[in-house]
Scaffold this active site. Structure first.
Site, short mmCIF file in Angstrom:
data_model
loop_
_atom_site.label_atom_id
_atom_site.label_comp_id
_atom_site.label_asym_id
_atom_site.label_seq_id
_atom_site.Cartn_x
_atom_site.Cartn_y
_atom_site.Cartn_z
N TYR A 1 -4.80 1.20 8.67
CA TYR A 1 -3.44 1.76 8.69
C TYR A 1 -3.08 2.21 10.11
O TYR A 1 -3.94 2.39 10.96
CB TYR A 1 -3.27 2.88 7.68
CG TYR A 1 -3.94 4.21 7.94
CD1 TYR A 1 -3.34 5.19 8.73
CD2 TYR A 1 -5.15 4.55 7.31
CE1 TYR A 1 -3.92 6.44 8.92
CE2 TYR A 1 -5.74 5.79 7.49
CZ TYR A 1 -5.12 6.74 8.30
OH TYR A 1 -5.72 7.97 8.49
N TYR B 1 3.06 10.23 -0.76
CA TYR B 1 4.13 9.79 0.13
C TYR B 1 5.49 10.16 -0.48
O TYR B 1 5.93 9.57 -1.46
CB TYR B 1 4.08 8.28 0.36
CG TYR B 1 2.84 7.78 1.08
CD1 TYR B 1 2.04 8.62 1.82
CD2 TYR B 1 2.49 6.43 1.01
CE1 TYR B 1 0.90 8.16 2.48
CE2 TYR B 1 1.36 5.95 1.67
CZ TYR B 1 0.57 6.82 2.39
OH TYR B 1 -0.55 6.35 3.04
N GLN C 1 -10.01 2.12 3.86
CA GLN C 1 -8.76 2.14 4.63
C GLN C 1 -8.84 3.21 5.71
O GLN C 1 -8.68 4.39 5.43
CB GLN C 1 -7.56 2.41 3.71
CG GLN C 1 -6.24 2.36 4.46
CD GLN C 1 -5.02 2.60 3.59
OE1 GLN C 1 -4.01 3.15 4.04
NE2 GLN C 1 -5.09 2.20 2.33
N GLY D 1 3.92 -0.96 8.35
CA GLY D 1 4.96 -0.11 7.78
C GLY D 1 6.35 -0.60 8.19
O GLY D 1 6.53 -1.08 9.31
N ALA D 2 7.30 -0.48 7.27
CA ALA D 2 8.68 -0.87 7.57
C ALA D 2 9.62 -0.08 6.69
O ALA D 2 9.30 0.23 5.54
CB ALA D 2 8.87 -2.37 7.35
N ARG D 3 10.80 0.23 7.23
CA ARG D 3 11.80 1.00 6.50
C ARG D 3 13.10 0.22 6.29
O ARG D 3 13.96 0.64 5.53
CB ARG D 3 12.11 2.29 7.27
CG ARG D 3 10.89 3.11 7.59
CD ARG D 3 11.22 4.30 8.46
NE ARG D 3 11.98 5.31 7.77
CZ ARG D 3 12.28 6.49 8.29
NH1 ARG D 3 11.89 6.80 9.52
NH2 ARG D 3 12.98 7.36 7.61
N GLN E 1 12.89 -4.95 10.09
CA GLN E 1 11.60 -4.56 10.65
C GLN E 1 10.47 -5.44 10.11
O GLN E 1 9.61 -5.90 10.86
CB GLN E 1 11.31 -3.09 10.36
CG GLN E 1 12.26 -2.14 11.10
CD GLN E 1 12.06 -0.69 10.69
OE1 GLN E 1 11.72 -0.38 9.55
NE2 GLN E 1 12.27 0.21 11.63
N ASP F 1 0.85 -1.20 0.00
CA ASP F 1 0.00 0.00 0.00
C ASP F 1 0.87 1.24 0.00
O ASP F 1 1.73 1.41 0.87
CB ASP F 1 -0.91 0.02 1.23
CG ASP F 1 -1.83 1.22 1.23
OD1 ASP F 1 -2.86 1.18 0.54
OD2 ASP F 1 -1.51 2.22 1.90
#
Length: 317
Positions: free
Chosen positions: A205, A61, A177, A283-285, A289, A56
């Site tokens: 989210y 963004y 969402q 979410g992950a960066r 993670q 997503d």
């Protein structure tokens, strides 16, 4: 790999998907601070390796950056479902505004397809219902894009029940969402029951409250956040709420320890326990993670663990 039917769509999606908000980086009003694109690509590819079958993202963004990175990461791979969003637009000075006008949405979908480097978007969503008087024009445009084959399915984000009803008069709302977590339960009273009744697929989210419930957040980490990380000045990251939120994260960590999973996995599982929720956005960066969160693909909480969490909430409102 366990999958779930996603509302009125024919898609079968994994219980968690990869959220690409943070990989948009900093230097915009809702940024997360500096981000390395190489790490983002490795994170996306690791998520796919782990069996996650949807991503997503949104045009806004990183002001296009997230979509470009997602497009680079999926090139040459077995294609996951790609979900993205419209209605938040920006100018050359990086000022963000809202538009639900047909010509704007048509321009936005073409730009998203180009950045993602794909032929069709699996789910196209109105990001925010603003301006409210233009909801009908915006939703009619998404319905037309679906008929034209630019997008396969259409949904909305951040809509209330009254706005969902208005859209449904034009074309079926396939998905919603909304935000949902132990720190934000506002959708439980009206929105989730409505979606369940009308078979609207729900992907939530911020199920880990933007990192607060991962078990890795500390007061020191909050203090060290860069100025272009929107969380630095957010209310939930400030005292007295911060200490209470980290206490909750500690409880989730204790529950997870018995199953050898992280607090973040427990936070995700709590949202998935609600029968109206189809899946949650993780979410992950960095690759580690998403590796840490991957057990949420098939982890569930017992009723006694749910009661333990609810007791904490009741005692620490």
């Amino acid at each position: 790999m366990q999958t779930r039917r996603f509302g009125r769509t024919e898609m079968q999606i994994t219980p968690i998907g990869l959220g690409a908000w943070a990989i948009g980086g900093g230097n915009w009003s809702s940024g997360w601070g500096p981000q390395d694109d190489k790490a983002s690509i490795e994170t996306i590819q690791r998520a796919l390796d782990l069996g996650i079958n949807w991503i997503d993202t949104a045009a806004v963004y990183g002001l296009g950056r997230s979509e470009r990175v997602v497009g680079q990461a999926i090139k040459g791979r077995q294609r996951p479902y790609i979900f993205t969003k419209c209605s938040l637009v920006w100018d050359e000075q990086r000022n963000i505004g809202n538009s639900l006008k047909a010509d704007s949405i048509r321009r936005e979908v073409e730009e998203s397809l180009r950045r993602l480097d794909i032929d069709v978007i699996d789910l196209y969503q109105i990001h925010w219902p603003n301006p409210d008087p233009d909801i009908e024009e915006g939703w009619s445009t998404l319905a037309e894009l679906k008929k034209e084959g630019k997008v396969r399915h259409i949904g909305v984000s951040n809509f209330n029940v009254e706005q969902l009803r208005r859209a449904e008069k034009i074309a079926p709302v396939e998905t919603l969402q909304p935000p949902y977590s132990l720190l934000n339960r506002s959708i439980e009273q009206e929105i989730l029951p409505y979606c369940q009744q009308h078979d609207i697929g729900v992907i939530v989210y911020s199920p880990m409250a933007s990192g607060l419930l991962t078990g890795r957040m500390t007061p020191e980490r909050v203090a060290q956040m860069p100025e272009d990380d929107w969380r630095k000045h957010a209310e939930q990251f400030q005292e007295p709420r911060l200490s209470r939120n980290l206490q909750l994260a500690s409880l989730l960590g204790e529950i997870g320890k018995a199953h050898q999973v992280s607090a973040g996995v427990v936070a995700l599982a709590w949202t998935l326990h609600n029968p109206a929720v189809t899946a949650a956005i993780a979410g992950a960066r960095q690759p580690y993670q998403i590796e840490e969160l991957a057990p949420a693909l098939d982890f569930s909480l017992s009723e006694s663990e749910i009661r333990q969490i609810e007791q904490f909430i009741a005692e620490h409102p």
